[in-house]
Design a protein around this motif. Sequence first.
Motif, PDB file in Angstrom:
ATOM      1  N   VAL A 157       0.760  -1.551   0.184  1.00  0.00           N
ATOM      2  CA  VAL A 157      -0.053  -0.136  -0.108  1.00  0.00           C
ATOM      3  C   VAL A 157       0.816   1.120  -0.013  1.00  0.00           C
ATOM      4  O   VAL A 157       2.081   1.259   0.816  1.00  0.00           O
ATOM      5  CB  VAL A 157      -0.917   0.175   1.174  1.00  0.00           C
ATOM      6  CG1 VAL A 157      -1.656  -1.427   1.274  1.00  0.00           C
ATOM      7  CG2 VAL A 157      -0.608   0.304   2.984  1.00  0.00           C
ATOM      8  N   ARG A 158       0.847   2.581  -0.806  1.00  0.00           N
ATOM      9  CA  ARG A 158       0.603   3.668  -0.711  1.00  0.00           C
ATOM     10  C   ARG A 158       0.612   4.616   0.078  1.00  0.00           C
ATOM     11  O   ARG A 158       1.036   5.512   1.133  1.00  0.00           O
ATOM     12  CB  ARG A 158       0.775   3.823  -2.259  1.00  0.00           C
ATOM     13  CG  ARG A 158       1.739   3.258  -3.023  1.00  0.00           C
ATOM     14  CD  ARG A 158       1.604   4.556  -4.478  1.00  0.00           C
ATOM     15  NE  ARG A 158       2.465   3.523  -5.106  1.00  0.00           N
ATOM     16  CZ  ARG A 158       3.694   3.946  -5.417  1.00  0.00           C
ATOM     17  NH1 ARG A 158       4.340   4.421  -5.254  1.00  0.00           N
ATOM     18  NH2 ARG A 158       4.427   2.829  -6.426  1.00  0.00           N
ATOM     19  N   ASP A 159      -1.018   3.916   0.970  1.00  0.00           N
ATOM     20  CA  ASP A 159      -1.776   5.340   1.768  1.00  0.00           C
ATOM     21  C   ASP A 159      -2.204   4.091   2.817  1.00  0.00           C
ATOM     22  O   ASP A 159      -2.989   3.502   2.712  1.00  0.00           O
ATOM     23  CB  ASP A 159      -2.994   5.871   0.857  1.00  0.00           C
ATOM     24  CG  ASP A 159      -3.536   6.445   2.163  1.00  0.00           C
ATOM     25  OD1 ASP A 159      -3.214   6.869   3.202  1.00  0.00           O
ATOM     26  OD2 ASP A 159      -4.952   7.243   1.778  1.00  0.00           O
ATOM     27  N   PRO A 160      -1.328   4.619   4.337  1.00  0.00           N
ATOM     28  CA  PRO A 160      -1.430   2.808   5.160  1.00  0.00           C
ATOM     29  C   PRO A 160      -2.853   3.387   5.829  1.00  0.00           C
ATOM     30  O   PRO A 160      -3.536   2.620   6.268  1.00  0.00           O
ATOM     31  CB  PRO A 160      -0.441   3.613   6.076  1.00  0.00           C
ATOM     32  CG  PRO A 160      -0.256   4.537   5.820  1.00  0.00           C
ATOM     33  CD  PRO A 160      -0.310   5.289   4.235  1.00  0.00           C
ATOM     34  N   TRP A 161      -3.541   4.987   5.553  1.00  0.00           N
ATOM     35  CA  TRP A 161      -4.609   4.915   5.849  1.00  0.00           C
ATOM     36  C   TRP A 161      -5.770   3.628   5.503  1.00  0.00           C
ATOM     37  O   TRP A 161      -6.969   3.620   5.976  1.00  0.00           O
ATOM     38  CB  TRP A 161      -5.352   6.377   5.660  1.00  0.00           C
ATOM     39  CG  TRP A 161      -4.710   7.487   6.452  1.00  0.00           C
ATOM     40  CD1 TRP A 161      -3.644   7.905   6.161  1.00  0.00           C
ATOM     41  CD2 TRP A 161      -5.056   8.667   7.519  1.00  0.00           C
ATOM     42  NE1 TRP A 161      -2.952   8.683   7.462  1.00  0.00           N
ATOM     43  CE2 TRP A 161      -4.255   8.397   8.086  1.00  0.00           C
ATOM     44  CE3 TRP A 161      -6.267   7.962   8.744  1.00  0.00           C
ATOM     45  CZ2 TRP A 161      -4.673   9.327   9.398  1.00  0.00           C
ATOM     46  CZ3 TRP A 161      -6.536   8.269   9.722  1.00  0.00           C
ATOM     47  CH2 TRP A 161      -5.572   9.448  10.543  1.00  0.00           C
ATOM     48  N   ARG A 162      -5.410   3.227   4.235  1.00  0.00           N
ATOM     49  CA  ARG A 162      -6.539   1.984   3.399  1.00  0.00           C
ATOM     50  C   ARG A 162      -6.324   1.182   4.231  1.00  0.00           C
ATOM     51  O   ARG A 162      -7.552   0.543   4.277  1.00  0.00           O
ATOM     52  CB  ARG A 162      -6.128   1.913   2.537  1.00  0.00           C
ATOM     53  CG  ARG A 162      -6.179   2.815   1.347  1.00  0.00           C
ATOM     54  CD  ARG A 162      -5.186   1.957   0.515  1.00  0.00           C
ATOM     55  NE  ARG A 162      -5.693   1.258  -0.375  1.00  0.00           N
ATOM     56  CZ  ARG A 162      -4.553   0.539  -1.049  1.00  0.00           C
ATOM     57  NH1 ARG A 162      -4.219   0.774  -1.921  1.00  0.00           N
ATOM     58  NH2 ARG A 162      -6.036  -0.301  -2.177  1.00  0.00           N
ATOM     59  N   LEU A 163      -5.846   1.077   6.035  1.00  0.00           N
ATOM     60  CA  LEU A 163      -6.494   0.016   6.567  1.00  0.00           C
ATOM     61  C   LEU A 163      -7.604   0.450   7.153  1.00  0.00           C
ATOM     62  O   LEU A 163      -8.505  -0.777   7.896  1.00  0.00           O
ATOM     63  CB  LEU A 163      -4.984  -0.102   8.041  1.00  0.00           C
ATOM     64  CG  LEU A 163      -3.401  -1.113   7.057  1.00  0.00           C
ATOM     65  CD1 LEU A 163      -3.228  -0.749   5.833  1.00  0.00           C
ATOM     66  CD2 LEU A 163      -2.954  -1.288   8.244  1.00  0.00           C
ATOM     67  N   LEU A 164      -8.138   1.208   7.089  1.00  0.00           N
ATOM     68  CA  LEU A 164      -9.513   1.527   7.997  1.00  0.00           C
ATOM     69  C   LEU A 164     -10.077   1.042   7.341  1.00  0.00           C
ATOM     70  O   LEU A 164     -11.508   0.902   7.853  1.00  0.00           O
ATOM     71  CB  LEU A 164      -9.510   2.869   8.460  1.00  0.00           C
ATOM     72  CG  LEU A 164      -8.023   4.010   9.234  1.00  0.00           C
ATOM     73  CD1 LEU A 164      -8.322   5.024   9.901  1.00  0.00           C
ATOM     74  CD2 LEU A 164      -8.265   3.076  11.055  1.00  0.00           C
ATOM     75  N   ASP A 165     -10.138   0.764   6.094  1.00  0.00           N
ATOM     76  CA  ASP A 165     -11.318   0.765   5.464  1.00  0.00           C
ATOM     77  C   ASP A 165     -11.517  -1.330   4.912  1.00  0.00           C
ATOM     78  O   ASP A 165     -12.183  -1.716   4.739  1.00  0.00           O
ATOM     79  CB  ASP A 165     -11.059   0.207   4.074  1.00  0.00           C
ATOM     80  CG  ASP A 165     -11.123   2.039   3.178  1.00  0.00           C
ATOM     81  OD1 ASP A 165     -11.484   2.182   3.915  1.00  0.00           O
ATOM     82  OD2 ASP A 165      -9.918   2.337   2.292  1.00  0.00           O
ATOM     83  N   LEU A 166     -10.432  -1.844   5.768  1.00  0.00           N
ATOM     84  CA  LEU A 166     -10.675  -3.165   6.837  1.00  0.00           C
ATOM     85  C   LEU A 166     -11.523  -3.436   7.435  1.00  0.00           C
ATOM     86  O   LEU A 166     -12.177  -2.784   8.189  1.00  0.00           O
ATOM     87  CB  LEU A 166      -9.599  -3.977   7.284  1.00  0.00           C
ATOM     88  CG  LEU A 166      -8.207  -3.696   6.030  1.00  0.00           C
ATOM     89  CD1 LEU A 166      -7.150  -3.647   7.321  1.00  0.00           C
ATOM     90  CD2 LEU A 166      -8.111  -4.828   5.072  1.00  0.00           C
ATOM     91  N   ASP A 167     -12.617  -4.480   7.631  1.00  0.00           N
ATOM     92  CA  ASP A 167     -13.811  -5.344   8.403  1.00  0.00           C
ATOM     93  C   ASP A 167     -12.412  -5.611   9.151  1.00  0.00           C
ATOM     94  O   ASP A 167     -12.938  -7.368   9.505  1.00  0.00           O
ATOM     95  CB  ASP A 167     -14.356  -5.916   7.623  1.00  0.00           C
ATOM     96  CG  ASP A 167     -15.475  -6.472   7.752  1.00  0.00           C
ATOM     97  OD1 ASP A 167     -15.636  -6.699   9.469  1.00  0.00           O
ATOM     98  OD2 ASP A 167     -16.476  -6.984   7.253  1.00  0.00           O
ATOM     99  N   PHE A 168     -12.357  -5.244  10.506  1.00  0.00           N
ATOM    100  CA  PHE A 168     -11.705  -5.697  11.081  1.00  0.00           C
ATOM    101  C   PHE A 168     -12.281  -6.722  12.174  1.00  0.00           C
ATOM    102  O   PHE A 168     -11.515  -8.254  12.296  1.00  0.00           O
ATOM    103  CB  PHE A 168     -10.971  -4.733  13.150  1.00  0.00           C
ATOM    104  CG  PHE A 168     -10.529  -3.626  11.955  1.00  0.00           C
ATOM    105  CD1 PHE A 168      -8.607  -4.162  12.365  1.00  0.00           C
ATOM    106  CD2 PHE A 168     -10.532  -3.127  11.078  1.00  0.00           C
ATOM    107  CE1 PHE A 168      -7.767  -3.611  11.820  1.00  0.00           C
ATOM    108  CE2 PHE A 168      -9.719  -2.304  10.785  1.00  0.00           C
ATOM    109  CZ  PHE A 168      -7.980  -2.290  10.836  1.00  0.00           C
ATOM    110  N   ALA A 169     -13.647  -6.636  12.129  1.00  0.00           N
ATOM    111  CA  ALA A 169     -14.139  -8.237  13.027  1.00  0.00           C
ATOM    112  C   ALA A 169     -14.581  -9.859  12.323  1.00  0.00           C
ATOM    113  O   ALA A 169     -13.970 -10.718  12.529  1.00  0.00           O
ATOM    114  CB  ALA A 169     -16.366  -7.727  13.088  1.00  0.00           C
TER     115      ALA A 169
END
Length: 313
Positions: free
Chosen positions: A100-112
């Motif tokens: 990834v180039r933008d680590p903020w994309r990790l917040l798009d993950l469905d953590f549950a």
Amino acid sequence: MSTCASVSRDLDEPFSGTAATATTWLLLEQPGPWGVKALTSSHLDPALGRALETAAEGTGVRIALIRRPGRHADLGTPTARQVYVAHTVPGNVWLHAATVRDPWRLLDLDFAALGRGDHRSAGTALGARPHAGDPLALVCTNGKRDRCCALLGRPLAAALAASGVEGAWEVTHLGGHRFSPTLLVLPYGYAYGRVEAPAVKEILRGVQEARIVLEGCRGSSAWERPAQAAELAVRTAARERTADALTVVRTDGAAPRWEVTVAHADGRHWRVVVAQGASLPPRQESCGASVLGSPARMDVVAVRELTPAALAS
């Protein structure tokens, strides 16, 4: 001068049931120095670190930062970062990778969903795909948490990288500083303590053969600590090394005593009695501790294979 690791080694403190707990690991590459709480005290945007901590809370996902072994000077913001997501529960073990180039994309993950073992959001949000390379050998090197991790972990990580272990990474925190150098191996999620480079290579060889090495093993992160101890005890009693062979199906009781039911893929079951004790004499649980403590230990009291009648009752 003694350290928490040297005292633990001298006292021969047992490993079993001391691994960090997480059904799923989310690893983000972040070069540069790490602070005590690396998600919010590194060169990662602390606002992102706090948001990731909030998103992962209560989901079974544990987030850690990783970096390649070597010098950690500030080289500026990386243009691309490696990300790994691994689920460690037997029967649904997987390891996916993305860049990834933008680590903020990790917040798009469905953590549950990730915590439950559903990898689809990793593909949708990050473009993650099954990892085709070597198993990951994650060595804790965060000296800001405990100096033993830097003094013992960094040389191990460097030795692994120098000897051609492509999956070698430094990681921010695996718990149990006193067992340094500590290691987590993915995808299966087994943790190890007081490891040296030759032992790590044998552990990784085992992972490639879907086999678990028990020497120095602290347990699988897929289970809570009493169940970690129970699963390792059954592996020892049954001489079972196949990675996906055993599953913890039930844990009854509460501290300081549990009954853990462990199932084999072939249908056999065991009931394991685990008691929580205190490691004596009191000692430093970490080098930064200002008082002496008695770390909790998981003692296996009994291992009994269940008959079909006992299992049905």
